[in-house]
Design an enzyme around this catalytic site. Structure first.
Site, PDB file in Angstrom:
ATOM      1  N   ASN A  53     109.792  15.474  -4.349  1.00 21.31           N
ATOM      2  CA  ASN A  53     108.516  14.978  -4.857  1.00 21.31           C
ATOM      3  C   ASN A  53     108.483  15.060  -6.383  1.00 21.31           C
ATOM      4  O   ASN A  53     109.091  15.934  -6.994  1.00 21.31           O
ATOM      5  CB  ASN A  53     107.322  15.702  -4.220  1.00 21.31           C
ATOM      6  CG  ASN A  53     107.306  17.207  -4.397  1.00 21.31           C
ATOM      7  OD1 ASN A  53     108.330  17.875  -4.291  1.00 21.31           O
ATOM      8  ND2 ASN A  53     106.132  17.758  -4.636  1.00 21.31           N
ATOM      9  N   GLU A  55     105.517  14.852  -9.223  1.00 18.73           N
ATOM     10  CA  GLU A  55     104.089  14.779  -9.510  1.00 18.73           C
ATOM     11  C   GLU A  55     103.842  14.164 -10.885  1.00 18.73           C
ATOM     12  O   GLU A  55     104.747  14.061 -11.708  1.00 18.73           O
ATOM     13  CB  GLU A  55     103.471  16.177  -9.434  1.00 18.73           C
ATOM     14  CG  GLU A  55     103.493  16.739  -8.028  1.00 18.73           C
ATOM     15  CD  GLU A  55     102.872  18.109  -7.909  1.00 18.73           C
ATOM     16  OE1 GLU A  55     102.686  18.544  -6.767  1.00 18.73           O
ATOM     17  OE2 GLU A  55     102.574  18.765  -8.941  1.00 18.73           O
ATOM     18  N   CYS A  64     106.023  11.087  -3.315  1.00 17.84           N
ATOM     19  CA  CYS A  64     106.463  12.029  -2.291  1.00 17.84           C
ATOM     20  C   CYS A  64     107.977  11.996  -2.169  1.00 17.84           C
ATOM     21  O   CYS A  64     108.626  11.004  -2.515  1.00 17.84           O
ATOM     22  CB  CYS A  64     105.837  11.672  -0.951  1.00 17.84           C
ATOM     23  SG  CYS A  64     104.044  11.766  -0.916  1.00 17.84           S
ATOM     24  N   GLU A  66     109.907  11.706   0.434  1.00 15.82           N
ATOM     25  CA  GLU A  66     110.415  10.654   1.318  1.00 15.82           C
ATOM     26  C   GLU A  66     110.454   9.311   0.604  1.00 15.82           C
ATOM     27  O   GLU A  66     111.412   8.546   0.752  1.00 15.82           O
ATOM     28  CB  GLU A  66     109.539  10.536   2.579  1.00 15.82           C
ATOM     29  CG  GLU A  66     109.456  11.808   3.393  1.00 15.82           C
ATOM     30  CD  GLU A  66     108.307  12.729   2.993  1.00 15.82           C
ATOM     31  OE1 GLU A  66     107.830  13.467   3.875  1.00 15.82           O
ATOM     32  OE2 GLU A  66     107.893  12.733   1.808  1.00 15.82           O
ATOM     33  N   CYS A 102     103.463  12.376   5.061  1.00 11.59           N
ATOM     34  CA  CYS A 102     102.101  11.862   4.960  1.00 11.59           C
ATOM     35  C   CYS A 102     102.075  10.431   5.518  1.00 11.59           C
ATOM     36  O   CYS A 102     103.116   9.846   5.810  1.00 11.59           O
ATOM     37  CB  CYS A 102     101.609  11.902   3.517  1.00 11.59           C
ATOM     38  SG  CYS A 102     102.392  10.679   2.432  1.00 11.59           S
ATOM     39  N   CYS A 105     104.182   7.897   3.536  1.00 12.14           N
ATOM     40  CA  CYS A 105     105.623   8.086   3.734  1.00 12.14           C
ATOM     41  C   CYS A 105     106.061   7.615   5.111  1.00 12.14           C
ATOM     42  O   CYS A 105     107.163   7.094   5.272  1.00 12.14           O
ATOM     43  CB  CYS A 105     106.007   9.537   3.501  1.00 12.14           C
ATOM     44  SG  CYS A 105     105.911   9.962   1.752  1.00 12.14           S
TER      45      CYS A 105
END
Length: 149
Positions: A53, A55, A64, A66, A102, A105
């Site tokens: 990930n 940010e 993310c 993925e 999530c 993803c």
């Protein structure tokens, strides 16, 4: 190519892919949440692509693990052939409970899986416990390329 057309996925394969996800998580850029996530994608040819990930101070622009891994795979020219995914994450320096993709993803993973007609195994790491699902269990009735034809 379906999952049945590929080599069997063994416990050693699972453990290796989860280790790759943990290693990717160590490279995460997560200064705000301090929640590091790594993902590793296994392809039918044996290739593994990982991501962590990333940010951003503008939180909505964060990526993310993925999504980063799928972006890397697509950049390498991979279109389909996804047979398994491992995800691991938690607070910086430790592994949390089970971490699942999530919704965004799940959709991103579905796109690359649908390009190759696969329903990959998803291993969600969480310390000693590993949850195993199929992508279709995480995202039933997924929207994909065929819906646009």
């Amino acid at each position: 190519m379906s999952v049945a057309d590929t080599a069997p996925i063994t416990e050693d394969t699972r453990d290796s892919l989860l280790a790759a996800a943990r290693a990717a998580a160590a490279a995460a850029y997560a200064p705000y949440s301090r929640f590091h996530v790594g993902a590793a994608l296994l392809f039918a040819d044996g290739g593994v692509v990982s991501g962590a990930n990333v940010e951003n101070a503008s939180y909505g622009l964060s990526l993310c693990a993925e999504t980063v891994a799928v972006s890397r795979a697509m950049n390498e020219g991979r279109r389909g052939g996804l047979v398994a995914v491992a995800i691991s994450g938690g607070p910086e320096g430790e592994e949390a409970g089970t971490v699942t993709p999530c919704g965004r993803c799940r959709q991103v993973l579905s796109e690359i899986a649908q390009l190759g007609g696969t329903d990959p195994v998803i291993w969600c790491g969480g310390g000693a416990h590993v949850l195993m699902l199929r992508l279709s269990d995480l995202l039933p009735h997924a929207f994909g390329p065929a819906n646009l034809a």
